[in-house]
Design an enzyme around this catalytic site. Structure first.
Site, short mmCIF file in Angstrom:
data_model
loop_
_atom_site.label_atom_id
_atom_site.label_comp_id
_atom_site.label_asym_id
_atom_site.label_seq_id
_atom_site.Cartn_x
_atom_site.Cartn_y
_atom_site.Cartn_z
N CYS A 1 0.73 -1.38 -0.08
CA CYS A 1 -0.05 -0.10 -0.02
C CYS A 1 0.88 1.49 -0.01
O CYS A 1 1.25 2.01 1.08
CB CYS A 1 -1.15 0.11 1.34
SG CYS A 1 -1.90 -1.31 1.15
N GLN B 1 -12.23 -8.66 -11.91
CA GLN B 1 -11.48 -7.53 -11.18
C GLN B 1 -11.65 -7.76 -9.65
O GLN B 1 -12.57 -8.36 -9.41
CB GLN B 1 -12.56 -6.38 -11.75
CG GLN B 1 -12.53 -6.15 -13.11
CD GLN B 1 -11.33 -5.32 -13.45
OE1 GLN B 1 -10.65 -4.69 -12.78
NE2 GLN B 1 -11.27 -4.94 -14.93
N CYS C 1 -5.39 0.19 -16.72
CA CYS C 1 -4.89 0.08 -15.30
C CYS C 1 -3.57 0.74 -15.37
O CYS C 1 -2.97 0.36 -14.30
CB CYS C 1 -4.96 -1.27 -14.70
SG CYS C 1 -4.01 -2.34 -15.88
N1 SAH Z 1 -11.95 -7.26 -19.45
C1 SAH Z 1 -11.58 -8.10 -18.40
C2 SAH Z 1 -10.62 -8.64 -18.19
C3 SAH Z 1 -9.25 -7.41 -18.17
S1 SAH Z 1 -7.80 -7.75 -17.59
C4 SAH Z 1 -12.34 -7.63 -17.06
O1 SAH Z 1 -12.74 -6.60 -16.88
O2 SAH Z 1 -12.36 -8.47 -16.12
C5 SAH Z 1 -6.79 -7.94 -19.04
C6 SAH Z 1 -7.07 -9.41 -19.88
O3 SAH Z 1 -6.10 -9.61 -20.90
C7 SAH Z 1 -6.78 -10.89 -19.06
O4 SAH Z 1 -7.75 -11.43 -19.09
C8 SAH Z 1 -5.56 -11.36 -19.83
O5 SAH Z 1 -5.47 -12.74 -19.78
C9 SAH Z 1 -5.78 -10.89 -21.26
N2 SAH Z 1 -4.66 -10.53 -22.06
C10 SAH Z 1 -3.49 -10.37 -22.03
N3 SAH Z 1 -2.69 -10.11 -22.91
C11 SAH Z 1 -3.43 -10.51 -23.77
C12 SAH Z 1 -3.53 -10.77 -25.50
N4 SAH Z 1 -2.37 -10.54 -26.20
N5 SAH Z 1 -4.65 -10.86 -26.14
C13 SAH Z 1 -5.73 -10.96 -25.58
N6 SAH Z 1 -6.03 -11.08 -24.17
C14 SAH Z 1 -4.83 -10.98 -23.51
#
Ligand code: SAH
Length: 388
Positions: A21, A219, A344
């Site tokens: 944190c 999330q 993020c």
């Molecule tokens: N939109 C979702 C996940 C966001 S986190 C939500 O809100 O819950 C980012 C996601 O991107 C993760 O699930 C990860 O596995 C995926 N990811 C990472 N690199 C990637 C790529 N090259 N192509 C597709 N997905 C990918």
């Protein structure tokens, strides 16, 4: 600034050794100001930045808690977090941002190990059994998953151990054993075995029900996720007819929430377990206008653009490293009317916005949402429209 009532609480006793944190020396309103300023610094040149949405009760929000197991100098089993940028375990029983139930379960497991002759893993010697415990809790459903990450499938006293754990924590709805026998800093291994219950939990977010398995991304702050998703869907300005792409879709959350206001939704995600969850989740919610593909988002986008396919709206929610050239260039080539970028990491967001703006998009507004109080992580949604 938003009016945020903050309950006075003492600072965390592990502050120095943990490093998790980073902003805990600041009052919560001050943290929000710091985050707002950072977003303005990174992307203020592209668009207006709305005031960050903070939490009314910014504690114990993490619905996913992970503890590393090991031994201290005297051989006693400890559990907690890795000291920032090292592999030394800081013993932590209670954390101000983690789910309270999850913390209690982890302490119980640590106390139970010796009487079942189970050992903690030692990274130096690669000896010992339990490496990590991961707990996920469904905020709306109260379902609790415990993942025991172990070095070998030979689980001594497995049955009595599970029985006692369930007696001590009847709130646990499923227990999964994940086998990680590799010399790696990754927490989870490939192989999994369900020891109790259905092997996953469900949660409800924005009126949709989602299955979440051990390995899928979900999330971590359920209260703020609703704010984030509702903002993203509002920015998309859907009328019910649009073709939507949900890129980096995880278990399909954003796409499914948007699908109620769209014609059809295609989701793309790299993690195969997450895609399985997404397909299952669409059925679970009786959603018939969503499809999911397991692929690299850039590759998928390139193929779509190459085949002359298009979308009206693209949601993109890449990991901290941001998107890549391949994805962004195909996006520009495809030319959807609207892009909603959920990020993020304001630094990679800024880098990617530069490319999109050069490619003919205008950033209209940005909404920071505080998903990670007390840490220096910043989440932000940006609305982009294609210039004529
Ligand atoms: N939109 C979702 C996940 C966001 S986190 C939500 O809100 O819950 C980012 C996601 O991107 C993760 O699930 C990860 O596995 C995926 N990811 C990472 N690199 C990637 C790529 N090259 N192509 C597709 N997905 C990918």
């Amino acid at each position: 600034m938003n009016e945020i009532k903050v309950t006075e609480r003492p600072q965390c006793p592990h502050a120095k050794s943990c490093g998790g944190c980073q902003l805990q020396n600041m009052s919560y309103p001050r943290q929000l100001q710091w985050k707002q300023a950072k977003v303005v610094r990174e992307i203020g040149r592209f668009c207006r930045v709305e005031e960050i949405v903070g939490m009314a009760e910014p504690y114990n929000y993490r619905n996913k808690v992970q503890a590393a197991f090991g031994r201290d100098g005297k051989g006693k089993i400890i559990s907690g977090v890795y000291q920032s940028s090292s592999h030394r375990i800081v013993s932590v029983d209670k954390c101000m941002i983690e789910d309270r139930t999850a913390d209690k379960i982890i302490v119980t497991i640590r106390k139970m190990l010796p009487s079942f002759k189970l050992t903690a893993y030692d990274e130096r010697t690669c000896q010992g059994f339990l490496r990590h415990v991961l707990v996920k809790r469904g905020f709306a459903t109260n379902e609790v998953m415990v993942v025991l990450v172990v070095s070998s499938p030979i689980f001594k006293n497995q049955k009595p151990f599970i029985k006692e754990l369930l007696e001590k924590h009847p709130e646990i709805t499923t227990i999964v054993m994940n086998i990680n026998d590799k010399f790696t800093s990754l927490v989870l291994g490939k192989q999994e075995k369900v020891l109790y219950g259905k092997g996953y939990i469900e949660d409800i977010c924005c009126g949709c029900r989602f299955r979440i398995s051990a390995k899928s991304f979900y999330q971590i702050n359920p209260v703020q996720t609703e704010v984030l998703y509702n903002t993203a869907v509002e920015y998309a300005g859907l009328t019910g007819k649009e073709t939507v792409l949900d890129a980096y879709c995880g278990i399909g959350t954003i796409g499914m929430v948007a699908s109620r206001h769209a014609g059809k939704v295609a989701g793309v995600e790299l993690n195969a377990d997450a895609v399985k969850d997404a397909i299952y989740n669409a059925k679970l919610n009786d959603i018939k206008n969503c499809w999911f593909t397991c692929a690299d988002a850039g590759q998928f986008m390139e193929r779509m653009a190459g085949e002359g396919e298009s979308a009206d709206v693209v949601f993109m929610d890449p990991p901290r490293a941001g998107s890549d050239k391949r994805f962004l260039e195909s996006l520009i080539h495809m030319g959807p009317k609207k892009v909603v970028y959920i990020s993020c990491n304001p630094e990679t967001l800024s880098r990617d916005l530069e490319i999109l703006v050069k490619g003919g998009y205008k950033a209209v507004k940005a909404q920071p949402v505080d998903m990670f109080p007390h840490t220096n992580h910043i989440e932000c949604v940006v609305s982009l429209v294609k210039q004529k």
